[in-house]
Design a protein around this motif. Structure first.
Motif, mmCIF file in Angstrom:
data_model
loop_
_atom_site.group_PDB
_atom_site.id
_atom_site.type_symbol
_atom_site.label_atom_id
_atom_site.label_comp_id
_atom_site.label_asym_id
_atom_site.label_seq_id
_atom_site.Cartn_x
_atom_site.Cartn_y
_atom_site.Cartn_z
ATOM 1 N N VAL A 1 0.837 -1.187 0.000
ATOM 2 C CA VAL A 1 0.000 0.000 0.000
ATOM 3 C C VAL A 1 0.880 1.248 0.000
ATOM 4 N N GLU A 2 0.553 2.177 -0.886
ATOM 5 C CA GLU A 2 1.206 3.489 -0.854
ATOM 6 C C GLU A 2 0.689 4.210 0.380
ATOM 7 N N VAL A 3 1.565 4.861 1.116
ATOM 8 C CA VAL A 3 1.168 5.612 2.306
ATOM 9 C C VAL A 3 1.783 6.997 2.258
ATOM 10 N N VAL B 1 -2.448 7.574 6.100
ATOM 11 C CA VAL B 1 -1.384 8.415 6.635
ATOM 12 C C VAL B 1 -0.834 7.692 7.863
ATOM 13 N N VAL B 2 0.489 7.525 7.886
ATOM 14 C CA VAL B 2 1.121 6.748 8.959
ATOM 15 C C VAL B 2 2.131 7.588 9.724
ATOM 16 N N ASP B 3 2.333 7.190 10.984
ATOM 17 C CA ASP B 3 3.358 7.845 11.795
ATOM 18 C C ASP B 3 4.699 7.165 11.541
ATOM 19 N N GLY B 4 5.707 7.521 12.298
ATOM 20 C CA GLY B 4 7.055 6.990 12.110
ATOM 21 C C GLY B 4 7.183 5.496 12.313
ATOM 22 N N GLU B 5 6.220 4.884 12.975
ATOM 23 C CA GLU B 5 6.245 3.439 13.192
ATOM 24 C C GLU B 5 5.274 2.693 12.290
ATOM 25 N N GLY B 6 4.715 3.384 11.278
ATOM 26 C CA GLY B 6 3.817 2.749 10.321
ATOM 27 C C GLY B 6 2.384 2.590 10.798
ATOM 28 N N ARG B 7 2.053 3.196 11.951
ATOM 29 C CA ARG B 7 0.682 3.112 12.474
ATOM 30 C C ARG B 7 -0.213 4.091 11.734
ATOM 31 N N CYS B 8 -1.396 3.628 11.404
ATOM 32 C CA CYS B 8 -2.346 4.457 10.665
ATOM 33 C C CYS B 8 -2.948 5.514 11.587
ATOM 34 N N ILE B 9 -2.722 6.777 11.240
ATOM 35 C CA ILE B 9 -3.234 7.874 12.057
ATOM 36 C C ILE B 9 -4.275 8.712 11.321
ATOM 37 N N PRO C 1 -9.466 10.506 13.314
ATOM 38 C CA PRO C 1 -8.703 9.271 13.174
ATOM 39 C C PRO C 1 -9.215 8.469 11.979
ATOM 40 N N ALA C 2 -8.393 7.570 11.505
ATOM 41 C CA ALA C 2 -8.768 6.723 10.376
ATOM 42 C C ALA C 2 -9.712 5.621 10.841
ATOM 43 N N VAL C 3 -10.644 5.274 9.964
ATOM 44 C CA VAL C 3 -11.486 4.107 10.181
ATOM 45 C C VAL C 3 -10.685 2.938 9.628
ATOM 46 N N THR C 4 -10.356 1.963 10.466
ATOM 47 C CA THR C 4 -9.529 0.829 10.043
ATOM 48 C C THR C 4 -10.191 -0.482 10.432
ATOM 49 N N LEU C 5 -9.735 -1.549 9.829
ATOM 50 C CA LEU C 5 -10.174 -2.908 10.166
ATOM 51 C C LEU C 5 -8.969 -3.836 10.142
ATOM 52 N N ASN C 6 -9.106 -5.007 10.756
ATOM 53 C CA ASN C 6 -8.032 -5.995 10.679
ATOM 54 C C ASN C 6 -8.332 -7.000 9.574
ATOM 55 N N LEU C 7 -7.341 -7.790 9.210
ATOM 56 C CA LEU C 7 -7.469 -8.686 8.061
ATOM 57 C C LEU C 7 -8.434 -9.839 8.267
ATOM 58 N N GLU C 8 -8.895 -10.073 9.485
ATOM 59 C CA GLU C 8 -9.864 -11.127 9.755
ATOM 60 C C GLU C 8 -11.305 -10.687 9.529
#
Length: 109
Positions: free
Chosen positions: A15-17, A39-47, A73-80
């Protein structure tokens, strides 16, 4: 695609970030093929997420930083989670994309 398919089976990757300190000008060319980016922070967390709509609202145009215009904040989901769950969440929040994240909230799809 089955509504019960897991996101891990159907997500796009890599994924492009973007990062919050980048200027819109740095990612503008990506909007030709994508409607938005996580959009990610320095540790790749979606912010957050930055979209074409966010870009259009930028008060300083392409000189604005991603952090100034992103939706957070971003609306996110996990791969499950399933495609059906993603679709319901997209309708509820009126968003066109949902980043898939791991346990550490890092974008993986």
């Amino acid at each position: 695609m089955s509504p019960m398919a897991k996101l891990g089976e159907v997500m796009s990757c890599p994924v492009e970030v973007a990062t919050p300190d980048q200027k819109l000008a740095e990612i503008d060319a990506l909007f030709a093929t994508q409607s938005g980016l996580p959009v990610v922070d320095g540790e790749g967390r979606c912010i957050g997420v930055v979209s074409k709509k966010d870009k259009a609202r930028a008060s300083n145009g392409l000189d604005s930083t991603i952090g100034e215009v992103m939706s957070s904040p971003a609306v996110t989901l996990n791969l499950e989670k399933t495609v059906l769950e993603a679709a319901a969440l997209m309708l509820k929040h009126k968003v066109h994309r949902i980043p898939v994240v791991n346990e550490q909230q890092q974008v993986i799809g």
